[in-house]
Every structure is written in structure tokens, then in C-alpha cells.
Design an enzyme around this catalytic site. Structure first.
Site, PDB file in Angstrom:
ATOM      1  N   VAL A 242       0.836  -1.201   0.000  1.00 57.35           N
ATOM      2  CA  VAL A 242       0.000   0.000   0.000  1.00 57.35           C
ATOM      3  C   VAL A 242       0.874   1.255   0.000  1.00 57.35           C
ATOM      4  O   VAL A 242       2.031   1.236   0.418  1.00 57.35           O
ATOM      5  CB  VAL A 242      -0.944   0.025   1.220  1.00 57.35           C
ATOM      6  CG1 VAL A 242      -1.930  -1.136   1.164  1.00 57.35           C
ATOM      7  CG2 VAL A 242      -0.162   0.000   2.531  1.00 57.35           C
ATOM      8  N   ALA A 270       6.712  -6.406   1.918  1.00 62.28           N
ATOM      9  CA  ALA A 270       6.234  -5.731   0.703  1.00 62.28           C
ATOM     10  C   ALA A 270       4.715  -5.583   0.710  1.00 62.28           C
ATOM     11  O   ALA A 270       4.083  -5.545  -0.338  1.00 62.28           O
ATOM     12  CB  ALA A 270       6.688  -6.454  -0.564  1.00 62.28           C
ATOM     13  N   LYS A 271       4.138  -5.476   1.913  1.00 60.35           N
ATOM     14  CA  LYS A 271       2.717  -5.182   2.032  1.00 60.35           C
ATOM     15  C   LYS A 271       2.489  -3.677   2.167  1.00 60.35           C
ATOM     16  O   LYS A 271       1.353  -3.207   2.053  1.00 60.35           O
ATOM     17  CB  LYS A 271       2.128  -5.910   3.243  1.00 60.35           C
ATOM     18  CG  LYS A 271       2.180  -7.428   3.117  1.00 60.35           C
ATOM     19  CD  LYS A 271       1.764  -8.105   4.406  1.00 60.35           C
ATOM     20  CE  LYS A 271       1.965  -9.613   4.331  1.00 60.35           C
ATOM     21  NZ  LYS A 271       1.717 -10.274   5.626  1.00 60.35           N
ATOM     22  N   ALA A 272       3.556  -2.946   2.435  1.00 59.05           N
ATOM     23  CA  ALA A 272       3.548  -1.483   2.437  1.00 59.05           C
ATOM     24  C   ALA A 272       4.817  -1.033   1.734  1.00 59.05           C
ATOM     25  O   ALA A 272       5.899  -1.570   1.998  1.00 59.05           O
ATOM     26  CB  ALA A 272       3.494  -0.924   3.852  1.00 59.05           C
TER      27      ALA A 272
END
Length: 306
Positions: A242, A270-272
Site C-alpha cells: 500500500v 512488501a505489504k507497504a
């Protein structure tokens, strides 16, 4: 911080911003970021809700945010959808009971903190949802979870209060990856003992990936933790995470749970994105989120000169 009679929510938030530290600083930065996200037409906003947000008083706030176009994707626990339907079907949530839990059980009441439910309301819920499931099964024996929730929303007549109905009206998809773990899921299981209806959980990811890849920017507003939080963040791993996120939680980080994990931890997965704007506010979302929304909407109107 200066407190004066007649202050607006925004003025209070701005005083907290002048402090800029601890919880006051965090709630101001979260409110300011929320206002910017609402104003940015290029940002797709994911709202995830876990914990008793609907019975805890946030139902109308969430519904109104959807109706105003400030939420593009809703990711919810099954329980919050169940409680939304319960009220749409004429049930209620109750307060101010002094009985012991054993006495409550004998009275046919359940307790969520200091919120109470009545078994008779759930009996109405069971009858109405069973009738709706009977209508849905005519349309096909396999649906993804989002399609299933949409079909339910098509049978809900509650223009002013219902999250599910309003999301349908505004074409806002609702995803509930843990839907089987609630009263709605229990009713679905009971229905399938005599009827053929299968939910395709993996099918939701086709739609979610299209939304993520089709968005210039994605922001997540996360109330509570749990599966909805992870689903909101993990669905964005496909594009590196995100671009912004706000989290309001009471969970602690020491045990390594996702619910208590600081948003910065999501960067390692790698989620943000590494350059993402992240704000975590530690506290009760039923207190903090209404203040944030009121302050953010006031900021947006002020910017527009309204």
C-alpha cells in the site's frame, strides 16, 4: 494544548497536533492523513474492520463513509456483517445489564464486553437469512464470497443504516475471508445440509488483484487487526504494498501477532511500500475513529471553503 468552550473537533485535533507527541500527535497525524486520502481521487481506499465495530456504535459511520464515496473496498469480519444484518432485520444491541454471565445465558442473552444481544433477535435473523439463502441458491450453486455478500445485500431493505445495502447501492465490494466463522457462516453451513451452495474463497482474489492493479494508489484504513487487516495488506503485495495506511488498534506488538504489529513491519513483507505513509494509533477504535472521521471531514470541508 488549549481547550476552550465551543471548540470543534478539528480545533481539538489541531491542538493535539501542536503537542505532536504520544497519542495526541498520532491521532492528529492519522486524522490529517485520512483527510488527504479522502480528498485524493487517485487513491483507492480499503477499509478493514475487525472486532465489534458494528455493535460498538460505528455502523452508521461506516455506512455514511461508503455512501459519501470515501470507501472503495470494505474488508470485514463475518461477525460485523452478521450484526449489520441483525439490525437490518429488526434486531438490536443492548446495554445496561447487571446480571452474571450465567444468568445472561439462562435469559437467552449473549455478551460482548458491555454490549448485549438477545437470542430472540438471532432467531429472527436465522429465519430471514434462511429465506434469503433460498433465493440466492436459485441463481447458482457456486459464488465467490463477494458475490454471496452482494446477493444478500440485494435482499436487504435498509437504505439509511445498513452497511451491506449501502455498499451494494454504491458498488463498493465487500470481502469477508473469514465469513464461515460467524453466525452468518453457521447459517450457511446449516443451509448446505439440504441445499447445494458453495463459496469460492479463492475467487475473491481475482477481483481484488484487478482492483489493486487498476489503482494508481492504494491506502488502507484498518480498525482492529485479525484476518481483515491481513487481507487488506496482503492483497496489495502484488504491487509492492500500500501507499499509505492508518491503523487503530489495542493489540500489542510483543507477542508478534499481526493485529499488534506496527505498520512499518509490513514494509519487510512488501505489504507497504518503502516510501509509504503510515500512522498507527493505539487505542479503542470506537473512541478514536469517530473523532478521526469528524476531524478529517471538517478538514476536507475547510480546504474546499465550505
Amino acid at each position: 494544548m488549549n481547550i476552550e468552550p465551543g471548540m470543534t473537533t478539528l480545533q481539538l485535533m489541531e491542538e493535539m497536533g501542536k503537542s505532536g507527541v504520544l497519542g495526541a500527535g498520532r491521532i492528529y497525524r492519522a486524522t490529517k492523513l485520512l483527510a488527504e486520502l479522502i480528498s485524493d481521487e487517485e487513491t483507492t481506499i480499503f477499509l478493514s474492520i475487525a472486532g465489534p465495530m458494528v455493535p460498538g456504535g460505528l455502523r452508521k459511520i461506516i455506512r455514511d463513509l461508503i455512501d459519501a464515496g470515501h470507501v472503495d473496498v470494505l474488508i470485514s469480519s463475518g461477525a460485523n456483517l452478521t450484526h449489520d444484518l441483525l439490525e437490518s432485520f429488526g434486531g438490536s444491541h443492548y446495554r445496561d445489564h447487571d446480571e452474571t454471565d450465567e444468568e445472561l445465558c439462562q435469559m437467552g442473552m449473549g455478551r460482548i464486553g458491555d454490549i448485549y444481544t438477545k437470542s430472540e433477535d438471532f432467531e429472527i435473523f436465522e429465519k430471514k437469512i434462511s429465506a434469503i439463502l433460498g433465493e440466492i441458491v436459485v441463481k447458482g450453486d457456486q459464488l465467490n464470497i463477494r458475490e454471496f455478500i452482494t446477493e444478500i445485500g440485494n435482499h436487504v431493505d435498509d437504505d439509511l443504516e445498513s452497511i451491506i445495502h449501502t455498499a451494494n447501492k454504491k458498488n463498493v465490494p465487500i470481502y469477508a475471508p473469514g465469513i464461515i466463522d460467524c453466525m452468518l457462516g453457521l447459517q450457511l453451513w446449516m443451509f448446505t445440509q439440504e441445499n447445494q451452495l458453495t463459496l469460492d474463497a479463492a475467487g475473491d482474489m481475482h477481483e481484488l488483484s484487478d482492483i489493486v492493479f487498476g489503482s494508481k494508489k492504494v491506502a488502507a484504513v484498518i480498525l482492529g487487526g485479525g484476518l481483515p487487516k491481513h487481507y487488506a495488506l496482503a492483497s496489495n503485495i502484488l504491487t509492492g504494498g500500500v501507499d499509505a495506511a492508518i491503523q487503530v488498534t489495542l493489540d500489542r506488538s510483543e507477542a508478534g501477532s499481526l493485529g499488534g504489529a506496527p505498520l512499518e513491519e509490513a514494509k519487510s513483507w512488501a505489504k507497504a511500500k518503502c516510501e509509504s505513509r503510515l500512522v498507527s494509533v493505539i487505542g479503542d477504535a470506537t473512541i478514536i475513529f469517530p473523532m478521526m472521521v469528524a476531524g478529517a471531514l471538517e478538514m476536507v470541508n475547510k480546504e474546499k471553503g465550505v
